[in-house]
Design a protein around this motif. Structure first.
Motif, PDB file in Angstrom:
ATOM      1  N   ASP A  89       0.842  -1.197   0.000  1.00 29.66           N
ATOM      2  CA  ASP A  89       0.000   0.000   0.000  1.00 29.66           C
ATOM      3  C   ASP A  89       0.870   1.237   0.000  1.00 29.66           C
ATOM      4  O   ASP A  89       1.767   1.381   0.830  1.00 29.66           O
ATOM      5  CB  ASP A  89      -0.906   0.024   1.229  1.00 29.66           C
ATOM      6  N   SER A  90       0.577   2.145  -0.926  1.00 25.15           N
ATOM      7  CA  SER A  90       1.317   3.396  -1.019  1.00 25.15           C
ATOM      8  C   SER A  90       0.577   4.475  -0.239  1.00 25.15           C
ATOM      9  O   SER A  90      -0.602   4.711  -0.482  1.00 25.15           O
ATOM     10  CB  SER A  90       1.452   3.828  -2.479  1.00 25.15           C
ATOM     11  N   ARG A  91       1.269   5.108   0.644  1.00 24.61           N
ATOM     12  CA  ARG A  91       0.647   6.185   1.426  1.00 24.61           C
ATOM     13  C   ARG A  91       0.447   7.435   0.590  1.00 24.61           C
ATOM     14  O   ARG A  91      -0.471   8.194   0.823  1.00 24.61           O
ATOM     15  CB  ARG A  91       1.498   6.504   2.645  1.00 24.61           C
ATOM     16  N   THR A  92       1.307   7.652  -0.393  1.00 20.35           N
ATOM     17  CA  THR A  92       1.187   8.862  -1.204  1.00 20.35           C
ATOM     18  C   THR A  92       0.253   8.672  -2.389  1.00 20.35           C
ATOM     19  O   THR A  92      -0.419   9.598  -2.791  1.00 20.35           O
ATOM     20  CB  THR A  92       2.568   9.309  -1.715  1.00 20.35           C
ATOM     21  N   GLU A  93       0.214   7.464  -2.973  1.00 20.19           N
ATOM     22  CA  GLU A  93      -0.624   7.212  -4.136  1.00 20.19           C
ATOM     23  C   GLU A  93      -2.036   6.782  -3.768  1.00 20.19           C
ATOM     24  O   GLU A  93      -2.944   6.859  -4.575  1.00 20.19           O
ATOM     25  CB  GLU A  93       0.015   6.138  -5.027  1.00 20.19           C
ATOM     26  N   GLY A  94      -2.216   6.236  -2.558  1.00 17.68           N
ATOM     27  CA  GLY A  94      -3.531   5.786  -2.132  1.00 17.68           C
ATOM     28  C   GLY A  94      -3.994   4.502  -2.794  1.00 17.68           C
ATOM     29  O   GLY A  94      -5.192   4.252  -2.889  1.00 17.68           O
ATOM     30  N   MET A  95      -3.053   3.678  -3.250  1.00 16.21           N
ATOM     31  CA  MET A  95      -3.395   2.401  -3.881  1.00 16.21           C
ATOM     32  C   MET A  95      -2.238   1.443  -3.668  1.00 16.21           C
ATOM     33  O   MET A  95      -1.161   1.839  -3.247  1.00 16.21           O
ATOM     34  CB  MET A  95      -3.659   2.580  -5.374  1.00 16.21           C
ATOM     35  N   GLY A  96      -2.479   0.184  -3.967  1.00 14.36           N
ATOM     36  CA  GLY A  96      -1.415  -0.799  -3.885  1.00 14.36           C
ATOM     37  C   GLY A  96      -0.473  -0.684  -5.066  1.00 14.36           C
ATOM     38  O   GLY A  96      -0.918  -0.580  -6.203  1.00 14.36           O
ATOM     39  N   LEU A  97       0.811  -0.661  -4.794  1.00  8.32           N
ATOM     40  CA  LEU A  97       1.814  -0.634  -5.860  1.00  8.32           C
ATOM     41  C   LEU A  97       2.524  -1.974  -5.902  1.00  8.32           C
ATOM     42  O   LEU A  97       2.673  -2.647  -4.888  1.00  8.32           O
ATOM     43  CB  LEU A  97       2.834   0.479  -5.611  1.00  8.32           C
ATOM     44  N   ALA A 114      14.762   7.201  -6.314  1.00  7.81           N
ATOM     45  CA  ALA A 114      13.576   7.994  -5.999  1.00  7.81           C
ATOM     46  C   ALA A 114      13.176   8.792  -7.232  1.00  7.81           C
ATOM     47  O   ALA A 114      14.035   9.146  -8.030  1.00  7.81           O
ATOM     48  CB  ALA A 114      13.873   8.921  -4.826  1.00  7.81           C
ATOM     49  N   PRO A 115      11.943   9.069  -7.456  1.00  5.76           N
ATOM     50  CA  PRO A 115      10.831   8.842  -6.546  1.00  5.76           C
ATOM     51  C   PRO A 115      10.157   7.477  -6.713  1.00  5.76           C
ATOM     52  O   PRO A 115       9.297   7.120  -5.935  1.00  5.76           O
ATOM     53  CB  PRO A 115       9.842   9.949  -6.942  1.00  5.76           C
ATOM     54  N   PHE A 116      10.542   6.696  -7.731  1.00  3.47           N
ATOM     55  CA  PHE A 116       9.811   5.460  -8.008  1.00  3.47           C
ATOM     56  C   PHE A 116      10.354   4.240  -7.277  1.00  3.47           C
ATOM     57  O   PHE A 116       9.622   3.300  -7.015  1.00  3.47           O
ATOM     58  CB  PHE A 116       9.798   5.178  -9.523  1.00  3.47           C
ATOM     59  N   TYR A 117      11.652   4.235  -6.971  1.00  7.47           N
ATOM     60  CA  TYR A 117      12.327   3.060  -6.441  1.00  7.47           C
ATOM     61  C   TYR A 117      12.012   1.882  -7.365  1.00  7.47           C
ATOM     62  O   TYR A 117      12.256   1.961  -8.539  1.00  7.47           O
ATOM     63  CB  TYR A 117      11.951   2.801  -4.980  1.00  7.47           C
ATOM     64  N   ASN A 118      11.469   0.809  -6.848  1.00  7.05           N
ATOM     65  CA  ASN A 118      11.129  -0.324  -7.716  1.00  7.05           C
ATOM     66  C   ASN A 118       9.627  -0.569  -7.702  1.00  7.05           C
ATOM     67  O   ASN A 118       9.176  -1.686  -7.819  1.00  7.05           O
ATOM     68  CB  ASN A 118      11.895  -1.578  -7.297  1.00  7.05           C
ATOM     69  N   ALA A 119       8.841   0.496  -7.564  1.00  9.44           N
ATOM     70  CA  ALA A 119       7.381   0.381  -7.498  1.00  9.44           C
ATOM     71  C   ALA A 119       6.765   0.702  -8.853  1.00  9.44           C
ATOM     72  O   ALA A 119       7.188   1.629  -9.534  1.00  9.44           O
ATOM     73  CB  ALA A 119       6.830   1.325  -6.443  1.00  9.44           C
ATOM     74  N   PHE A 120       5.752  -0.089  -9.188  1.00 10.72           N
ATOM     75  CA  PHE A 120       5.065   0.080 -10.464  1.00 10.72           C
ATOM     76  C   PHE A 120       3.564   0.095 -10.248  1.00 10.72           C
ATOM     77  O   PHE A 120       3.050  -0.525  -9.321  1.00 10.72           O
ATOM     78  CB  PHE A 120       5.442  -1.064 -11.413  1.00 10.72           C
ATOM     79  N   ALA A 121       2.860   0.797 -11.116  1.00 12.36           N
ATOM     80  CA  ALA A 121       1.399   0.863 -11.031  1.00 12.36           C
ATOM     81  C   ALA A 121       0.811  -0.533 -11.234  1.00 12.36           C
ATOM     82  O   ALA A 121       1.348  -1.328 -12.015  1.00 12.36           O
ATOM     83  CB  ALA A 121       0.862   1.818 -12.088  1.00 12.36           C
ATOM     84  N   PRO A 122      -0.290  -0.833 -10.557  1.00 10.89           N
ATOM     85  CA  PRO A 122      -0.864  -2.176 -10.626  1.00 10.89           C
ATOM     86  C   PRO A 122      -1.362  -2.577 -12.011  1.00 10.89           C
ATOM     87  O   PRO A 122      -1.420  -3.774 -12.308  1.00 10.89           O
ATOM     88  CB  PRO A 122      -2.010  -2.145  -9.615  1.00 10.89           C
TER      89      PRO A 122
END
Length: 90
Positions: free
Chosen positions: A52-60, A70-78
Motif C-alpha cells: 500500500d502506497s501512502r502517497t498514491e492511495g493504492m497498492g503498488l 527515488a521517486p519510483f524506487y522499484n514500485a510500479f502501477a498495478p
C-alpha cells in the motif's frame, strides 16, 4: 500488510511475511522520462510484493530485487502487472 519499502530484496520481503507473489508484466509501455533503474519486460514473470502506497492511495507492485532511484524506487502501477501465483514458504 502495511510497511514502507524502497528497493526490497526477496530476503527482506520474506522476513516480513512468509510468501512470495509472482506477477507477469502485461504493460511495459510509457516508461516515465525520469525513471532511473530497472524496468520490467512485457511478458516477463517476476517475484513481487504488493504494498500500500501512502502517497498514491493504492497498492503498488514492488518487483523484488529490482533497483531504482527515488521517486519510483522499484514500485510500479498495478495496471502493469497481473499477479498470477502466491507461493507460501514453509
Amino acid at each position: 500488510m502495511a510497511y514502507e519499502v524502497d528497493n526490497l530484496t526477496l530476503a527482506e520481503a520474506t522476513r516480513h511475511a512468509p510468501f512470495v507473489d509472482y506477477a507477469r508484466c502485461v504493460d511495459a509501455s510509457q516508461r516515465p522520462y525520469n525513471h532511473v533503474g530497472d524496468w520490467p519486460e512485457e511478458g516477463g514473470l517476476y517475484p513481487v510484493r504488493v504494498v500500500d502506497s501512502r502517497t498514491e492511495g493504492m497498492g503498488l507492485i514492488h518487483v523484488l530485487g529490482f533497483q531504482g532511484e527515488a521517486p519510483f524506487y522499484n514500485a510500479f502501477a498495478p495496471h502493469r502487472f497481473e499477479v498470477i501465483l502466491t507461493v507460501w514458504l514453509n
